[in-house]
Every structure is written in structure tokens, then in C-alpha cells.
Design an enzyme around this catalytic site. Structure first.
Site, mmCIF file in Angstrom:
data_model
loop_
_atom_site.group_PDB
_atom_site.id
_atom_site.type_symbol
_atom_site.label_atom_id
_atom_site.label_comp_id
_atom_site.label_asym_id
_atom_site.label_seq_id
_atom_site.Cartn_x
_atom_site.Cartn_y
_atom_site.Cartn_z
ATOM 1 N N LYS A 22 -54.899 -91.336 17.124
ATOM 2 C CA LYS A 22 -55.524 -91.899 18.337
ATOM 3 C C LYS A 22 -55.474 -90.857 19.468
ATOM 4 C CE LYS A 22 -52.824 -94.531 21.054
ATOM 5 N NZ LYS A 22 -52.715 -94.173 22.494
ATOM 6 N N ASN A 23 -54.315 -90.214 19.627
ATOM 7 C CA ASN A 23 -54.146 -89.307 20.771
ATOM 8 C C ASN A 23 -54.818 -87.950 20.590
ATOM 9 O OD1 ASN A 23 -52.850 -91.360 22.017
ATOM 10 N ND2 ASN A 23 -50.786 -90.527 21.802
ATOM 11 N N CYS A 120 -48.013 -98.248 34.443
ATOM 12 C CA CYS A 120 -48.094 -99.047 33.214
ATOM 13 C C CYS A 120 -46.670 -99.438 32.864
ATOM 14 C CB CYS A 120 -48.773 -98.258 32.109
ATOM 15 S SG CYS A 120 -47.677 -97.176 31.225
ATOM 16 N N ARG A 125 -46.436 -92.985 35.891
ATOM 17 C CA ARG A 125 -47.471 -92.215 35.195
ATOM 18 C C ARG A 125 -48.570 -91.732 36.143
ATOM 19 N NH1 ARG A 125 -48.667 -94.579 29.499
ATOM 20 N NH2 ARG A 125 -49.199 -92.395 29.102
ATOM 21 N N ASP A 308 -42.733 -91.127 21.805
ATOM 22 C CA ASP A 308 -43.508 -92.211 21.176
ATOM 23 C C ASP A 308 -42.857 -92.720 19.903
ATOM 24 O OD1 ASP A 308 -46.828 -90.908 21.992
ATOM 25 O OD2 ASP A 308 -45.279 -91.914 23.167
ATOM 26 N N ARG A 400 -53.866 -101.406 19.855
ATOM 27 C CA ARG A 400 -54.416 -100.262 20.603
ATOM 28 C C ARG A 400 -54.232 -98.975 19.813
ATOM 29 N NH1 ARG A 400 -52.670 -99.568 26.626
ATOM 30 N NH2 ARG A 400 -53.868 -97.711 26.103
#
Ligand code: EPZ
Length: 431
Positions: A22-23, A120, A125, A308, A400
């Protein structure tokens, strides 16, 4: 809102396949803004953030085809007509990575209006480093009504030194610099594999980038970029999540389609914990048949232990004999999962940026709440070894970043199913 229902106790056995990262896909889709020719991206994960990015680009006037099928997970993006170089609050508030369009829009269109992402769950952030870098490249930036407005006739190459290592900050400015006039030298850059993957795509598009993956990146600006086709790298965080799931459940799990070279810090940590792993060029087999030993972790920028993976590692630490001290050095509020794990029976004490986990404690099923993407993954892992049936609410967080997670886990023996929100009778009947 959907929920996941997981009955613990099954070891994970067999092969689970990793999706595209995803990233890496998010900045790659933003890179399509830099050219008026089509960009074709393969191995795109079918996750919510990709759909959000499709909407974001379409709102600007891009043509985005997004197809998922057995043969391919592919998107074709054409930004020939970018009518409105804007990213609205409605979309940015659901995905802060939308900020990745800021640099490309200024570089391609000479202007951009992007909503400030706001904070968030895991921290404030800010995007101050993105903005400072664009100003170094000659953009005029104003901030009002919650939006960043950036303008530049043409960006000019410059020296940029990042005050802090930022992944999307490095990616945003790397994309902007490709069309700036002259040379840009960026120092203290993020070294994540997703940065390197973006640079590979940009060079295929005709950019002239050297040093991606190292702290110093040099870019010779060009006047135009052309279309390209690129395959997104495997998702190292998804792979890490499944590897930890195999270890935690005492299974024998082959995590296929990953790149072990991106998993060095985790694999070394698992050796300390006493987990056996073996890997080929594109798979990691984890055999969790022994006792787990406690081991401390400190999250760092790549190639250090990834923030993560911190939440998922904490779930493992609750089942390891001894005390594991987990230090979160990247984000200021990334322990929400700890409170939910404690409700399941874990023994965790938070002391500022450290979480002290005492194991091994049996976990019992509970109704728990997902707060962010990786916290959700941590709760799934805990539920796989908890006694009873755990219900995880707000799984849109996990959707997500994890493609069909319940199907993938069920495919290797987990007892997991998804339930939609049960509507009250009258609402369903319309009476
Ligand atoms: C990227 O976020 C990832 N997202 C995150 O993954 C990941 O957790 C993070 O990098 C760290 O590895 C994407 O790639 C889309 P940062 P990013 O800028 O770029 C501070 C997930 O789970 N900072 O590297 O937003 C910041 O507050 C997500 O997939 C500034 O102060 O993270 C943080 O403390 C969650 N000013 C630190 O730097 C800035 O302008 C690192 O943040 C930018 C960042």
C-alpha cells in the site's frame, strides 16, 4: 460497520500470499500527476486507501482505471487533463497520505490546494517538512482555512536537509524535484524500500535520480516525464504481520511473494525470541513450535525495526516468557492497542514512549475496538490465540491496508469471519 469474529486456538498452517505494498502504491499513483501520458501500475493491493486515492485523482480530472482480477491488480492512470489541482478535506481527512499529491501538483501544474491532513490516532503528524522543502524549491506557500496553497512558475533545484526523517516527505519532494530546474540534493532522507520503489518508477518515467535508499538523494531536473509501466513491490508490513501470526499461533506458515531483504530487523528479532524461520528469495517460512522468549524492541526508521510492526510485535510479546520493553520512537501516541490487549488479559504497563509487557499471560476473547490500521492487526493476532471468540469492531481501519485479511487467514486455518452491522429490526423492515 463490519466486525471481525475470531475464535482463537488454531495454529496457522500452509501458505499465505502477500499483496502489493500500500505504502508504495500510494506515492506511485501520485507520480502519475507528473506526466500527461498513461502510467500503468501492477500488483496494486485491493485496499480502501487505493480506492480513496483513485477518487482523489479522479476529482482532479485524471482518468483512473482500477481493475482487480485473478490475473492482475492493475491501475492505469492518465493525468492529461488536470482541471483542478486540489485535494479536498473530505478525502484528505480519511487518508493523510493524500498529502503526496502536493509536490507533484506544484511541479506539473504550478499550483496546488491541498487540505491540511490534521492529526490522526497515532499522533499530530504535521507536514511542516513537506512545506519547508517545497519552499526551498521556490514554491510560495500560504495556509488558510485548513488548506495549503502552493504556487510556483517552475520549481528550482536546491539543497534540502530534512530536520527529521520523513517517508512521505522524502517521496513528496522527490517527485517535485524531478521537474525542477537544475539539481536538487536532499539529505537525511528516508531509506524505506517504498522510497526506492518510487524512484525506480520515476526513473522509468525519464527522471534522473540517484541515491534512493540512502540518506542522500540527487535529482537532475528534467522538463518533461513520460508514461511507464511498473510493478509495485510486495508489502513488507503485511508480510511481517503474517510472520508474527505464524509465530504466535505455533504454526508452520509459509509467507509467499514477499521480499525477505525488506524484513531484516524483524527476522533478527524473531531469532532472539526463539522463532525458527527459513527464507528463499521471495518467501519466509516461520515455524513457531518452541517457547517464545521475551526480547526488547525499539522502533526506528528503516532499516531499523518498523513502527508499523510495533503493535503486532506487542501481541507476540504478551505470549513470550519474561519482560519485553517496547519503545516507540517514531510516533507520540501509538500504544492504543495496548489498552485493548490488557482487556484481553495481557500484562502491559505504559511509561511514556515505552510499553513494558510481562508474559506469558493467557488471553481471553473480548469485544475490542480497532483504533488505527496496525492496532487492528495487533488485535487480530491476539484474537488468534485468545480463548474464545473475539469480536473486533471498526474493521474499516484494517481494510485500509490489508487485502481480504479474513480470506487469507481462513486459508491457513484461522477461524475468522466478517459480519456486517446487524440493523435493528425496524430499520431493516423500514417500519
Ligand atoms: C509513513 O507515514 C507511512 N505511511 C506510515 O504508515 C508509517 O508509519 C510512517 O511513514 C513511518 O514509517 C505511508 O507511507 C503512506 P513520517 P508518514 O513522515 O510519511 C514526523 C501505515 O500504517 N513528521 O515518516 O506520514 C511525524 O510526526 C502508516 O501504513 C514531522 O514532524 O510518516 C513522525 O513523528 C501509518 N513533520 C515522524 O516525522 C513532517 O512534515 C515520521 O513521520 C513529517 C513528519
Amino acid at each position: 460497520m463490519d466486525k471481525l469474529v475470531i475464535r482463537g486456538g488454531n495454529p496457522l498452517l500452509g501458505t499465505v500470499r502477500v499483496s502489493g505494498a500500500k505504502n508504495a502504491a500510494l506515492p506511485a499513483m501520485a507520480a502519475a500527476i507528473l506526466t500527461d501520458e498513461p502510467i500503468i501500475l501492477e500488483n496494486i493491493p485491493q485496499v480502501r486507501d487505493i480506492e480513496t486515492t483513485r477518487k482523489l485523482l479522479a476529482e482532479m480530472g485524471a482518468e483512473v482505471e482500477l481493475g482487480y482480477g485473478r490475473a492482475h491488480h492493475r491501475t492505469t492512470i492518465s493525468c492529461r487533463n488536470l482541471a483542478s489541482p486540489e485535494a479536498s478535506y473530505e478525502l484528505v481527512k480519511t487518508m493523510r497520505a493524500s498529502t503526496l499529491v502536493l509536490g507533484p501538483l506544484v511541479a506539473r501544474c504550478g499550483r496546488a490546494r491541498v487540505s491540511l491532513p490534521g492529526g490522526c490516532a497515532i499522533g499530530a503528524r504535521p507536514i511542516d517538512l513537506h512545506i519547508k522543502g517545497l519552499e526551498r524549491l521556490g514554491a510560495e506557500i500560504t495556509q488558510e482555512h485548513g488548506y495549503v496553497e502552493a504556487r510556483a512558475e517552475r520549481l528550482r533545484g536546491a539543497e534540502i536537509v530534512f530536520d527529521k526523517i520523513t517517508v512521505t516527505g522524502t517521496e513528496d519532494l522527490l517527485m517535485a524535484a524531478t521537474l525542477a530546474e537544475g539539481e536538487t540534493v536532499m539529505q537525511n532522507c528516508a531509506r524505506e524500500p517504498e522510497v526506492t520503489d518510487l524512484a525506480d518508477l520515476l526513473n522509468k518515467m525519464g527522471a534522473r535520480i540517484e541515491g534512493a535508499g540512502s540518506p542522500t538523494i540527487r535529482v537532475q531536473g528534467v522538463s518533461k516525464l513520460h508514461g511507464a509501466r511498473h510493478r509495485i513491490i510486495p508489502d513488507r508490513i503485511e508480510a511481517a504481520t503474517f510472520i508474527l501470526a505464524g509465530a504466535l499461533t505455533g504454526g508452520d506458515l509459509n509467507v509467499a511473494g514477499c521480499d525477505p531483504n525488506h524484513l531484516g530487523a524483524l527476522l533478527q528479532k524473531l531469532r532472539e525470541v526463539g522463532v525458527k524461520t527459513a527464507h528463499t528469495a521471495e518467501s519466509v517460512r516461520v515455524i513457531g513450535d518452541g517457547e517464545l522468549r521475551a526480547a526488547d524492541v525499539m522502533t526506528e526508521e528503516y532499516p531499523g525495526f518498523p513502527t508499523d510492526v510495533q503493535a503486532q510485535y506487542m501481541a507476540l510479546a504478551t505470549q513470550a516468557e519474561g519482560t519485553s520493553v517496547i519503545t516507540e520512537n517514531i510516533f507520540e501516541n501509538r500504544f492504543m492497542h495496548a489498552l485493548e490487549l490488557v482487556r484481553m488479559g495481557a500484562n502491559i504497563r505504559i511509561e511514556g514512549s515505552r510499553a513494558v509487557v510481562r508474559g506469558k499471560t493467557p488471553l481471553s476473547a473480548a469485544a475490542v475496538l480497532a483504533s488505527d490500521l496496525r492496532a487492528s492487526a495487533s488485535l487480530v493476532l491476539a484474537a488468534l490465540v485468545a480463548d474464545g471468540e473475539t469480536i473486533i469492531d471498526r474493521v474499516y481501519h484494517i481494510d485500509r491496508g490489508y487485502e481480504h485479511i479474513e480470506e487469507k487467514l481462513r486459508g491457513v486455518g484461522a477461524q475468522i469471519r466478517r459480519i456486517g452491522e446487524m440493523l435493528p429490526k425496524r430499520a431493516a423492515g423500514g417500519r
